[in-house]
Scaffold this active site. Structure first.
Site, PDB file in Angstrom:
ATOM      1  N   GLU A 133      25.082 -13.788 -10.278  1.00  0.00           N
ATOM      2  CA  GLU A 133      25.343 -12.882 -11.394  1.00  0.00           C
ATOM      3  C   GLU A 133      25.700 -11.452 -10.980  1.00  0.00           C
ATOM      4  O   GLU A 133      24.944 -10.497 -11.261  1.00  0.00           O
ATOM      5  CB  GLU A 133      24.123 -12.842 -12.320  1.00  0.00           C
ATOM      6  CG  GLU A 133      23.782 -14.180 -12.933  1.00  0.00           C
ATOM      7  CD  GLU A 133      22.619 -14.108 -13.930  1.00  0.00           C
ATOM      8  OE1 GLU A 133      21.984 -13.054 -14.047  1.00  0.00           O
ATOM      9  OE2 GLU A 133      22.363 -15.125 -14.601  1.00  0.00           O
TER      10      GLU A 133
ATOM     11  N   GLU B  64      22.375 -22.171 -14.443  1.00  0.00           N
ATOM     12  CA  GLU B  64      21.199 -21.660 -15.165  1.00  0.00           C
ATOM     13  C   GLU B  64      21.435 -21.784 -16.660  1.00  0.00           C
ATOM     14  O   GLU B  64      22.525 -21.458 -17.158  1.00  0.00           O
ATOM     15  CB  GLU B  64      20.942 -20.175 -14.891  1.00  0.00           C
ATOM     16  CG  GLU B  64      20.275 -19.854 -13.607  1.00  0.00           C
ATOM     17  CD  GLU B  64      20.002 -18.357 -13.447  1.00  0.00           C
ATOM     18  OE1 GLU B  64      19.719 -17.664 -14.449  1.00  0.00           O
ATOM     19  OE2 GLU B  64      20.094 -17.883 -12.303  1.00  0.00           O
TER      20      GLU B  64
HETATM   21  O1  IFM Z   1      15.437 -14.636 -14.536  1.00  0.00           O
HETATM   22  C1  IFM Z   1      16.804 -14.443 -14.631  1.00  0.00           C
HETATM   23  C2  IFM Z   1      17.489 -14.843 -13.341  1.00  0.00           C
HETATM   24  O2  IFM Z   1      17.011 -14.126 -12.253  1.00  0.00           O
HETATM   25  C3  IFM Z   1      18.980 -14.599 -13.443  1.00  0.00           C
HETATM   26  N1  IFM Z   1      19.527 -15.172 -14.633  1.00  0.00           N
HETATM   27  C4  IFM Z   1      18.859 -14.927 -15.877  1.00  0.00           C
HETATM   28  C5  IFM Z   1      17.390 -15.264 -15.758  1.00  0.00           C
HETATM   29  C6  IFM Z   1      16.662 -15.031 -17.090  1.00  0.00           C
HETATM   30  O3  IFM Z   1      16.775 -13.694 -17.461  1.00  0.00           O
END
Ligand code: IFM
Length: 409
Positions: free
Chosen positions: A165, A318
């Site tokens: 990210e 994710e």
């Molecule tokens: O916890 C985070 C992760 O580190 C990166 N993506 C989003 C998740 C939830 O906020």
């Protein structure tokens, strides 16, 4: 959406070999990451909470992977903590290399596909003291680390995610000023970091490929479903197009040649509009997570459809919800998976889904209160408890799809 019907009833069957698992990151679960910038910020009180022992996953990883196996996962995503491997510039800590060898070996012994992230928001202190990602040298430092990991552990890594990210990292650190290095509205530095991260990804990918041309290198991009608030309003449409371009596409456009797969992290759907504020946006959705994030599964379909234009395999690296009472997680997972299925039916090459997260963990500046885990963590005893929703996800993993019993939910 095309559902399959057999003697048991209607089901959504995912393609053979589809990967099912959960994701974590080093600083959020391991504990005692003494040599990175988050740890330092926590000690200096620059962020409200301290990660401390986190989930003590550093010591408990074998037990945690046994639980993932019980939940029928066949893949796992985690990050290697750069500051453990290289606590001083150019000095490799072989004890830590050995630790991650054990971690990877344990996953391989269970037949899991391994997804390793090399940068998940945290930086070694020495790297920060040399200007961090604002310094052009970051490209060299990061790709040297990436290459080292491949030389040491490459045979155990199935998929490598260089950077997690990049856009949220830049937004939180250089626009909001809530994460290290705590700069507010510092757009010049933000631009430099963006550029250096693009080049670092490309360089790391090339360095790894020189060592192992078959390595599979990707990125985990936080893709947001931007929609104009008023479909008929040309200005809303233009702003939605531009936000989509800057947030979702610009980075990917510049790394596509050096990328074998795209990881999609999906959490947000925003209605973009001009009034009352330029670039105003809203979390929209019928329901909200404990963190106030709107739940909008259809947005995952739209971002997958757009990401498929890069012509690379996609993984949902994710997707998850903070839901302490575990009241919304089942519908959240089912809702999003239905749209993943729909995208696949329409020809989008999605090859896996990783729920965020395997267990409750340290949610950065929000500390430990948001509960994202399939496993609940009792932070006093470090005991892990299966949440009821984890059983539903286990069933999906086992059946490689949504079975008839869950189709009615
Ligand atoms: O916890 C985070 C992760 O580190 C990166 N993506 C989003 C998740 C939830 O906020």
């Amino acid at each position: 959406m095309i559902a399959k019907r057999d003697e048991e009833g209607e089901s959504l069957q995912f393609p053979k070999g589809f990967l099912w698992g959960a994701a974590t990151s080093s600083h959020q679960v391991e504990g005692d990451n003494f040599h990175n910038d988050w740890w330092q910020a926590e000690q200096e009180g620059k962020v409200p909470f301290k990660s401390g022992k986190a989930c003590n996953h550093y010591e408990l990883f074998e037990e945690d992977f046994a639980l993932a196996e019980k939940m029928n996962h066949n893949a796992h995503r985690f990050s290697i903590e750069w500051s453990r491997i290289e606590p001083e510039e150019g000095t490799w800590n072989m004890r830590e290399v050995h630790h991650y060898r054990r971690v990877l070996q344990r996953l391989k012994d269970k037949g899991f596909k391994t997804f390793v992230t090399l940068h998940h928001f945290t930086n070694p202190l020495w790297f920060v003291s040399r200007g961090g990602w604002e310094n052009k040298q970051a490209i060299f430092y990061f790709s040297r680390f990436a290459r080292f990991i491949y030389e040491q552990l490459g045979e155990l890594i199935d998929f490598c995610i260089t950077i997690n990210e990049p856009l949220p990292y830049i937004a939180m650190g250089y626009r909001e000023g809530l994460w290290p290095p705590f700069r507010r509205s510092d757009y010049i530095s933000a631009f430099k970091v963006f550029n250096n991260m693009v080049l670092a990804h490309n360089q790391a990918s090339k360095s790894i490929k020189l060592f192992n041309p078959k390595a599979k290198i990707g990125i985990a991009a936080n893709l947001i479903d931007f929609q104009p608030r008023h479909r008929w309003n040309p200005i809303d449409r233009l702003i939605s197009f531009l936000t989509d371009y800057f947030w979702n596409r610009l980075f990917l456009d510049r790394i596509t040649k050096n990328t074998d797969f795209i990881g999609v992290n999906y959490y947000f759907h925003h209605h973009v509009h001009t009034a009352p504020f330029i670039f105003g946006k809203s979390h929209s959705g019928h329901e909200f997570s404990d963190m106030g994030w709107g739940i909008h599964p259809e947005g995952l379909y739209f971002v997958l459809k757009k990401a498929c234009h890069y012509g690379k395999p996609l993984f949902v690296t994710e997707n998850g919800i903070a839901d302490a009472k575990d009241e919304k997680r089942v519908n959240f997972i089912l809702g999003h998976l239905r749209y993943v299925y729909q995208a696949i039916q329409e020809g989008v090459d999605v090859r896996g889904y990783f729920y965020w997260s395997l267990m409750d963990n340290f949610e950065w500046a929000d500390g430990f209160w948001p509960r994202f885990g399939l496993l609940e963590v009792d932070y006093k005893t470090m005991k892990r408890i299966f949440r009821p929703s984890s059983k539903v996800f286990s069933e999906i993993c086992k059946r490689n799809g949504i079975p008839p019993t869950l189709m009615k939910i």
